[in-house]
Design a protein around this motif. Sequence first.
Motif, PDB file in Angstrom:
ATOM      1  N   HIS A 106       0.841  -1.462   0.000  1.00 33.84           N
ATOM      2  CA  HIS A 106      -0.172   0.034  -0.132  1.00 33.84           C
ATOM      3  C   HIS A 106       1.201   1.271   0.248  1.00 33.84           C
ATOM      4  O   HIS A 106       0.582   2.098  -0.949  1.00 33.84           O
ATOM      5  CB  HIS A 106      -0.303   0.001   1.318  1.00 33.84           C
ATOM      6  N   ILE A 107       1.694   1.776   0.800  1.00 28.82           N
ATOM      7  CA  ILE A 107       3.237   2.301   1.223  1.00 28.82           C
ATOM      8  C   ILE A 107       3.635   2.546  -0.924  1.00 28.82           C
ATOM      9  O   ILE A 107       4.043   4.056  -0.872  1.00 28.82           O
ATOM     10  CB  ILE A 107       3.722   2.577   2.452  1.00 28.82           C
ATOM     11  N   ALA A 108       4.000   1.402  -1.022  1.00 28.37           N
ATOM     12  CA  ALA A 108       4.685   1.834  -2.037  1.00 28.37           C
ATOM     13  C   ALA A 108       3.864   2.219  -3.412  1.00 28.37           C
ATOM     14  O   ALA A 108       4.533   2.623  -3.857  1.00 28.37           O
ATOM     15  CB  ALA A 108       5.218   0.159  -2.292  1.00 28.37           C
ATOM     16  N   ALA A 109       1.966   1.877  -3.755  1.00 27.21           N
ATOM     17  CA  ALA A 109       1.799   2.264  -4.455  1.00 27.21           C
ATOM     18  C   ALA A 109       1.219   3.744  -4.285  1.00 27.21           C
ATOM     19  O   ALA A 109       1.034   4.936  -4.928  1.00 27.21           O
ATOM     20  CB  ALA A 109       0.647   1.196  -4.492  1.00 27.21           C
ATOM     21  N   VAL A 110       0.921   4.036  -2.946  1.00 26.92           N
ATOM     22  CA  VAL A 110       1.412   5.122  -2.919  1.00 26.92           C
ATOM     23  C   VAL A 110       2.090   6.617  -3.411  1.00 26.92           C
ATOM     24  O   VAL A 110       1.905   7.908  -4.157  1.00 26.92           O
ATOM     25  CB  VAL A 110       0.684   5.696  -1.352  1.00 26.92           C
ATOM     26  N   CYS A 111       3.554   5.889  -2.928  1.00 30.22           N
ATOM     27  CA  CYS A 111       4.813   6.572  -3.809  1.00 30.22           C
ATOM     28  C   CYS A 111       4.843   6.357  -5.188  1.00 30.22           C
ATOM     29  O   CYS A 111       5.955   7.154  -4.929  1.00 30.22           O
ATOM     30  CB  CYS A 111       5.837   6.160  -2.472  1.00 30.22           C
ATOM     31  N   GLY A 112       4.087   5.970  -5.982  1.00 30.63           N
ATOM     32  CA  GLY A 112       4.173   5.269  -7.034  1.00 30.63           C
ATOM     33  C   GLY A 112       4.668   3.767  -7.250  1.00 30.63           C
ATOM     34  O   GLY A 112       5.237   4.121  -8.772  1.00 30.63           O
ATOM     35  N   PHE A 113       5.117   3.656  -6.317  1.00 28.72           N
ATOM     36  CA  PHE A 113       5.319   2.118  -6.900  1.00 28.72           C
ATOM     37  C   PHE A 113       4.352   0.909  -6.916  1.00 28.72           C
ATOM     38  O   PHE A 113       4.456   0.800  -6.156  1.00 28.72           O
ATOM     39  CB  PHE A 113       6.674   1.793  -5.681  1.00 28.72           C
ATOM     40  N   HIS A 114       3.277   0.839  -8.268  1.00 21.53           N
ATOM     41  CA  HIS A 114       2.809  -0.118  -8.137  1.00 21.53           C
ATOM     42  C   HIS A 114       3.134  -1.296  -7.891  1.00 21.53           C
ATOM     43  O   HIS A 114       4.286  -1.931  -8.905  1.00 21.53           O
ATOM     44  CB  HIS A 114       1.112  -0.113  -9.046  1.00 21.53           C
ATOM     45  N   GLY A 115       2.871  -3.602  -7.572  1.00 20.14           N
ATOM     46  CA  GLY A 115       3.282  -3.544  -8.034  1.00 20.14           C
ATOM     47  C   GLY A 115       4.021  -4.305  -6.855  1.00 20.14           C
ATOM     48  O   GLY A 115       5.061  -5.378  -7.331  1.00 20.14           O
ATOM     49  N   PHE A 116       4.984  -2.833  -5.542  1.00 19.88           N
ATOM     50  CA  PHE A 116       6.208  -3.461  -4.831  1.00 19.88           C
ATOM     51  C   PHE A 116       5.800  -5.206  -4.472  1.00 19.88           C
ATOM     52  O   PHE A 116       4.291  -5.193  -3.657  1.00 19.88           O
ATOM     53  CB  PHE A 116       6.138  -2.680  -4.130  1.00 19.88           C
ATOM     54  N   ASN A 117       6.482  -5.223  -4.857  1.00 17.45           N
ATOM     55  CA  ASN A 117       6.590  -7.711  -4.049  1.00 17.45           C
ATOM     56  C   ASN A 117       7.207  -7.186  -2.155  1.00 17.45           C
ATOM     57  O   ASN A 117       8.613  -7.406  -2.717  1.00 17.45           O
ATOM     58  CB  ASN A 117       6.941  -8.387  -4.701  1.00 17.45           C
ATOM     59  N   ALA A 118       6.561  -7.423  -1.670  1.00 16.18           N
ATOM     60  CA  ALA A 118       7.863  -7.569  -0.218  1.00 16.18           C
ATOM     61  C   ALA A 118       8.218  -8.696  -0.239  1.00 16.18           C
ATOM     62  O   ALA A 118       7.120  -9.764   0.158  1.00 16.18           O
ATOM     63  CB  ALA A 118       7.078  -7.031   0.558  1.00 16.18           C
ATOM     64  N   GLU A 119       9.381  -9.075  -0.146  1.00 17.30           N
ATOM     65  CA  GLU A 119       9.898 -10.534  -0.273  1.00 17.30           C
ATOM     66  C   GLU A 119      10.964 -10.517   0.796  1.00 17.30           C
ATOM     67  O   GLU A 119      10.722 -12.160   1.330  1.00 17.30           O
ATOM     68  CB  GLU A 119      10.669 -10.930  -1.622  1.00 17.30           C
ATOM     69  N   ALA A 120      11.777  -9.569   1.818  1.00 17.04           N
ATOM     70  CA  ALA A 120      12.852  -9.878   2.666  1.00 17.04           C
ATOM     71  C   ALA A 120      12.479  -8.294   3.364  1.00 17.04           C
ATOM     72  O   ALA A 120      12.202  -7.563   3.071  1.00 17.04           O
ATOM     73  CB  ALA A 120      13.701  -9.435   2.133  1.00 17.04           C
ATOM     74  N   GLN A 171      -5.716   0.636  12.804  1.00 16.01           N
ATOM     75  CA  GLN A 171      -5.687   1.149  11.512  1.00 16.01           C
ATOM     76  C   GLN A 171      -4.530   1.436  11.278  1.00 16.01           C
ATOM     77  O   GLN A 171      -3.624   1.359  10.449  1.00 16.01           O
ATOM     78  CB  GLN A 171      -6.423   2.198  11.373  1.00 16.01           C
ATOM     79  N   GLY A 172      -3.360   0.529  11.838  1.00 18.07           N
ATOM     80  CA  GLY A 172      -1.974   0.979  11.872  1.00 18.07           C
ATOM     81  C   GLY A 172      -1.570   1.814  11.278  1.00 18.07           C
ATOM     82  O   GLY A 172      -1.348   2.957  11.544  1.00 18.07           O
ATOM     83  N   LEU A 173      -0.432   1.570   9.830  1.00 13.63           N
ATOM     84  CA  LEU A 173      -0.080   2.838   9.199  1.00 13.63           C
ATOM     85  C   LEU A 173      -1.609   2.893   7.873  1.00 13.63           C
ATOM     86  O   LEU A 173      -0.388   3.326   7.248  1.00 13.63           O
ATOM     87  CB  LEU A 173       1.533   3.121   8.887  1.00 13.63           C
ATOM     88  N   THR A 174      -2.199   2.331   8.021  1.00  8.59           N
ATOM     89  CA  THR A 174      -2.371   2.267   6.905  1.00  8.59           C
ATOM     90  C   THR A 174      -4.055   3.277   6.737  1.00  8.59           C
ATOM     91  O   THR A 174      -5.181   1.991   6.737  1.00  8.59           O
ATOM     92  CB  THR A 174      -3.050   1.315   6.514  1.00  8.59           C
ATOM     93  N   GLN A 175      -3.956   4.546   7.185  1.00 12.41           N
ATOM     94  CA  GLN A 175      -5.258   4.866   7.486  1.00 12.41           C
ATOM     95  C   GLN A 175      -6.469   4.848   6.167  1.00 12.41           C
ATOM     96  O   GLN A 175      -7.553   4.970   6.112  1.00 12.41           O
ATOM     97  CB  GLN A 175      -5.367   6.213   8.275  1.00 12.41           C
ATOM     98  N   ASN A 176      -5.827   4.879   4.694  1.00 13.44           N
ATOM     99  CA  ASN A 176      -6.267   5.006   3.803  1.00 13.44           C
ATOM    100  C   ASN A 176      -6.683   3.537   3.483  1.00 13.44           C
ATOM    101  O   ASN A 176      -6.849   3.895   2.393  1.00 13.44           O
ATOM    102  CB  ASN A 176      -5.841   6.182   2.556  1.00 13.44           C
ATOM    103  N   SER A 177      -6.408   2.808   3.605  1.00 14.81           N
ATOM    104  CA  SER A 177      -6.051   1.334   3.646  1.00 14.81           C
ATOM    105  C   SER A 177      -7.558   0.778   2.250  1.00 14.81           C
ATOM    106  O   SER A 177      -8.376   1.325   3.299  1.00 14.81           O
ATOM    107  CB  SER A 177      -5.257   0.986   3.772  1.00 14.81           C
ATOM    108  N   THR A 178      -7.483  -0.337   1.973  1.00 13.49           N
ATOM    109  CA  THR A 178      -8.645  -1.321   1.036  1.00 13.49           C
ATOM    110  C   THR A 178      -9.347  -1.735   2.615  1.00 13.49           C
ATOM    111  O   THR A 178      -8.299  -1.940   3.801  1.00 13.49           O
ATOM    112  CB  THR A 178      -8.359  -1.735   0.827  1.00 13.49           C
ATOM    113  N   GLN A 179     -10.676  -2.272   2.406  1.00 11.81           N
ATOM    114  CA  GLN A 179     -11.131  -2.748   3.359  1.00 11.81           C
ATOM    115  C   GLN A 179      -9.768  -4.675   4.267  1.00 11.81           C
ATOM    116  O   GLN A 179     -10.334  -4.324   5.319  1.00 11.81           O
ATOM    117  CB  GLN A 179     -12.296  -2.992   3.395  1.00 11.81           C
ATOM    118  N   GLU A 180      -9.835  -5.104   2.726  1.00 18.18           N
ATOM    119  CA  GLU A 180      -9.220  -6.032   2.928  1.00 18.18           C
ATOM    120  C   GLU A 180      -8.036  -5.813   4.275  1.00 18.18           C
ATOM    121  O   GLU A 180      -7.482  -6.131   4.507  1.00 18.18           O
ATOM    122  CB  GLU A 180      -8.820  -6.516   1.340  1.00 18.18           C
ATOM    123  N   GLU A 181      -6.853  -4.648   3.862  1.00 19.54           N
ATOM    124  CA  GLU A 181      -5.866  -4.188   4.352  1.00 19.54           C
ATOM    125  C   GLU A 181      -5.837  -4.254   5.830  1.00 19.54           C
ATOM    126  O   GLU A 181      -5.468  -4.196   6.592  1.00 19.54           O
ATOM    127  CB  GLU A 181      -4.875  -3.213   3.686  1.00 19.54           C
TER     128      GLU A 181
END
Length: 342
Positions: free
Chosen positions: A140-154, A254-264
């Motif tokens: 979510h945070i990566a997408a807000v910063c313009g990095f769509h499709g970010f895959n957290a792996e480590a 809401q953690g650090l995702t106050q504008n996140s989706t319902q799923e998140e």
Amino acid sequence: MAKMAASVVEHGEDAFRKLFKFYKRRNPPPDFSDVIDFSKCLLSDKDSQSFWVRQCMKTYPQKPNVCNLDLHMSPTETEDIWGKSADILRSPPSGKREPKTLLEKLRWVTLGYHYNWDTKTYSANHCTPFPVDLHSLSRHIAAVCGFHGFNAEAGILNYYRSDSSLGIHVDESELDHTRPLLSFSFGQSAIFLLGGTRREDPPTAMYMHSGDVMVMSGSSRLLYHAVPRIVPAPKDDPSHPALETQGPGSGPDQGLTQNSTQEESALVERVSEEDWAVCSRYMQSSRVNMTVRQVLGPGQSFPETPHKRIDGSQTEGCHHGSLNGGSGAQKRRRSDSSDTVV
């Protein structure tokens, strides 16, 4: 005094190390007037951090994740770090010198692709499931910063005590440097030094407060950086709410995702007062930083090697196979400094 920090870097040959030593110095204490505070005009809610603090202390150190205690303790001794520490940390300080709990001995925890501190590499055969909640937050945070499709792996979690520091280093072990590095800070504040692409480039000093998120991307992705000092979180300042002893507010966190989706948002649970009693006691003198990275770019994979999966299950964000062209097999340049908390 205000120009003292600048004066120690004039010679330039090893400007970063000089400034690192300047801010790490205890006696006489350094002048912090040149440290940039980007959050002066920002407001933060301490309740929004409680869930992630608890995850860093209670959930993420659990097996099959790896921590520094595994290097010199048996698996049974490190099986339930929280459970073996919580009762002691819930109790009021006795005033006597007591042995440190396992939580207080934590220095680092690795998630997903587990970073090898000796070779400074990742590998396909040392990987466990990446936490779903942290994966969602990072995406979510990566997408807000313009990095769509970010895959957290480590992920690497660093646990700082009041006298800890993190040496000068650059995060270059990931095979894909086009993806950002996300950094989340909780607890006490830190002096963060951000330098240039060369080890000797003079750095800029800035504060990292509880709740701050740093995104290193583009030209800043491979900059040298360090944490020479932990400093007390600002008190009685609404711009920097410290983690206090009272429990988090009522209602879902809401953690650090106050504008996140319902799923998140559904992934984030309210922290119980019992758990918060442990977290707040620990965080009164400590800082926790978690960094999240994408190791592999689109179409990339590690060189094919015999796999010995730690848990035998499919993992989110873990890829296997061969890498055409062999770029992943090339020996990566090692930094000449420490990237572990001391």
